[in-house]
Design a protein around this motif. Structure first.
Motif, PDB file in Angstrom:
ATOM      1  N   ALA A 189       1.102  -1.189   0.142  1.00 34.50           N
ATOM      2  CA  ALA A 189       0.124  -0.141  -0.450  1.00 34.50           C
ATOM      3  C   ALA A 189       0.800   1.466  -0.317  1.00 34.50           C
ATOM      4  O   ALA A 189       0.939   1.755   0.869  1.00 34.50           O
ATOM      5  N   THR A 285      -2.281  -9.492   3.308  1.00 34.02           N
ATOM      6  CA  THR A 285      -3.128  -8.653   2.932  1.00 34.02           C
ATOM      7  C   THR A 285      -4.440  -8.198   3.574  1.00 34.02           C
ATOM      8  O   THR A 285      -4.955  -7.331   3.615  1.00 34.02           O
ATOM      9  N   ASP A 286      -4.675  -9.226   4.608  1.00 30.72           N
ATOM     10  CA  ASP A 286      -5.191  -8.894   6.057  1.00 30.72           C
ATOM     11  C   ASP A 286      -4.938  -7.457   6.567  1.00 30.72           C
ATOM     12  O   ASP A 286      -5.431  -6.145   6.686  1.00 30.72           O
ATOM     13  N   THR A 288      -2.905  -5.720   4.906  1.00 35.21           N
ATOM     14  CA  THR A 288      -3.043  -3.875   4.560  1.00 35.21           C
ATOM     15  C   THR A 288      -4.572  -3.179   3.938  1.00 35.21           C
ATOM     16  O   THR A 288      -4.887  -2.475   3.995  1.00 35.21           O
ATOM     17  N   CYS A 289      -5.752  -4.603   3.857  1.00 29.89           N
ATOM     18  CA  CYS A 289      -7.710  -4.237   3.837  1.00 29.89           C
ATOM     19  C   CYS A 289      -7.605  -3.891   5.232  1.00 29.89           C
ATOM     20  O   CYS A 289      -8.455  -2.191   4.776  1.00 29.89           O
ATOM     21  N   ARG A 292      -6.547   0.289   4.972  1.00 28.96           N
ATOM     22  CA  ARG A 292      -6.923   0.861   3.904  1.00 28.96           C
ATOM     23  C   ARG A 292      -8.168   1.302   4.099  1.00 28.96           C
ATOM     24  O   ARG A 292      -8.474   2.085   4.480  1.00 28.96           O
ATOM     25  N   ALA A 293      -8.904   0.082   5.067  1.00 32.92           N
ATOM     26  CA  ALA A 293     -10.556   0.509   5.541  1.00 32.92           C
ATOM     27  C   ALA A 293     -10.228   1.925   6.522  1.00 32.92           C
ATOM     28  O   ALA A 293     -11.675   2.415   6.427  1.00 32.92           O
ATOM     29  N   GLU A 296     -10.108   4.703   4.815  1.00 34.70           N
ATOM     30  CA  GLU A 296     -11.472   4.442   4.094  1.00 34.70           C
ATOM     31  C   GLU A 296     -13.556   5.033   4.162  1.00 34.70           C
ATOM     32  O   GLU A 296     -13.540   5.737   4.010  1.00 34.70           O
TER      33      GLU A 296
END
Length: 336
Positions: A189, A285-286, A288-289, A292-293, A296
């Protein structure tokens, strides 16, 4: 009861819970194991300051019939127990903040098992640790008491320059952390930013991408300023059983900082889906998500942080610990 406290991580200004005992219902005495002189600074293995403080405390306990030894953290507990056994002092002994980053093995484990039999009660900062340590040290689980980590909101340095000129995440602390996962998540990211404050050993050998700034050995108020100015804090733990990060977690909650935390049995008493974004251990990945959440949907992140702050104000107030000692005072007085 007269509580004789021993710590090797605090200076002479430390008074533990004495300031909260406004009615002076209990006696408080402190013994500090930080190095006092050149010899103690030079010889850290064995830790001369720790053993000197433990010896002073045990001798003080021998002089008072109402004394209770309160050792802080396992290394001090084992040293105090050894001194008490050697001097044949049989005052009650409470192992406070009994928490390991790495549990002992081999001869150290065997020694700990022998000495820890003398301990009256152990306090741990997660319910998960009760079964873990009871089995490891072959002790009855009834000797262990869960207490939440408790603290006032951390002191925050004023006028601190931000590490980035745009929103960023923070990650602080060193015990049980997985900074490799954070490094890889930030590489995935590049639009995000992360400021890490940790001990050098916690980040050794890890290559961080350019969107990560790393700081070491900063004063606590400066560290918490970096955390408070961030849009959220990431606490990446090594596994789903890691019982660390409680201090950092509660400090962030008391300041209202949104949290992203590894889902671990060792921190289940402090965070859940209502108060933090939970991520699977060692899953880049978890992580990173989740980061970002937070960016966002800042409104949802703020709502989780406010719920966490409200809970911590009640559950993690230092007076929770004072109530434990008041109850202990009654139990021990009744036993005598």
């Amino acid at each position: 009861m007269h509580y004789i406290n021993i710590s090797d991580l605090t200076d002479r200004s430390w008074r533990f819970l004495e300031p909260y005992d406004t009615e002076a219902r209990m006696g408080w005495e402190m013994h500090h194991g930080l190095a006092r002189n050149a010899l103690e600074r030079a010889i850290t293995r064995p830790a001369l300051g720790r053993y000197r403080a433990c010896l002073e405390a045990v001798r003080a306990a021998r002089r008072r019939a109402d004394a209770v030894l309160v050792s802080h953290l396992p290394n001090v507990t084992v040293a105090t127990a050894a001194m008490a056994r050697g001097l044949r002092v049989t005052r009650p002994h409470v192992a406070f903040a009994f928490n390991y980053t790495q549990v002992p093995t081999g001869r150290r484990l065997a020694l700990s098992r022998r000495l820890l039999r003398d301990i009256e009660e152990f306090t741990v900062f997660s319910r998960y640790e009760i079964g873990l340590y009871a089995e490891l040290f072959d002790l009855p689980s009834e000797r262990f008491t869960y207490l939440p980590w408790a603290m006032e909101p951390p002191e925050v340095a004023e006028g601190m320059e931000r590490p980035f000129d745009r929103p960023y995440f923070s990650a602080i602390g060193g015990e049980g952390r997985d900074y490799r996962v954070l490094a890889e998540a930030m590489a995935q990211a590049p639009e995000l930013r992360l400021a890490i404050v940790a001990r050098p050993a916690s980040i050794a050998g890890i290559e961080f991408p350019d969107n990560v700034s790393v700081f070491t050995n900063l004063p606590a108020p400066v560290t918490w300023a970096i955390a408070q100015q961030s849009c959220g804090m990431a606490i990446a733990l090594k596994s789903n059983h890691t019982p660390n990060g409680h201090v950092t977690m509660v400090g962030a909650q008391r300041l209202g900082i949104p949290l992203v935390v590894t889902d671990s049995l060792g921190v289940a008493d402090y965070v859940d889906a209502e108060t933090a974004l939970m991520v699977a251990p060692q899953e880049v990945t978890d992580m990173t998500c989740a980061l970002r959440a937070v960016v966002e949907d800042p409104e949802a992140a703020t709502q989780r942080a406010e719920r966490a702050k409200e809970r911590a104000a009640t559950c993690s107030d230092p007076r929770v610990w004072l109530r434990y000692f008041a109850g202990l005072d009654l139990r021990l007085s009744g036993a005598r």
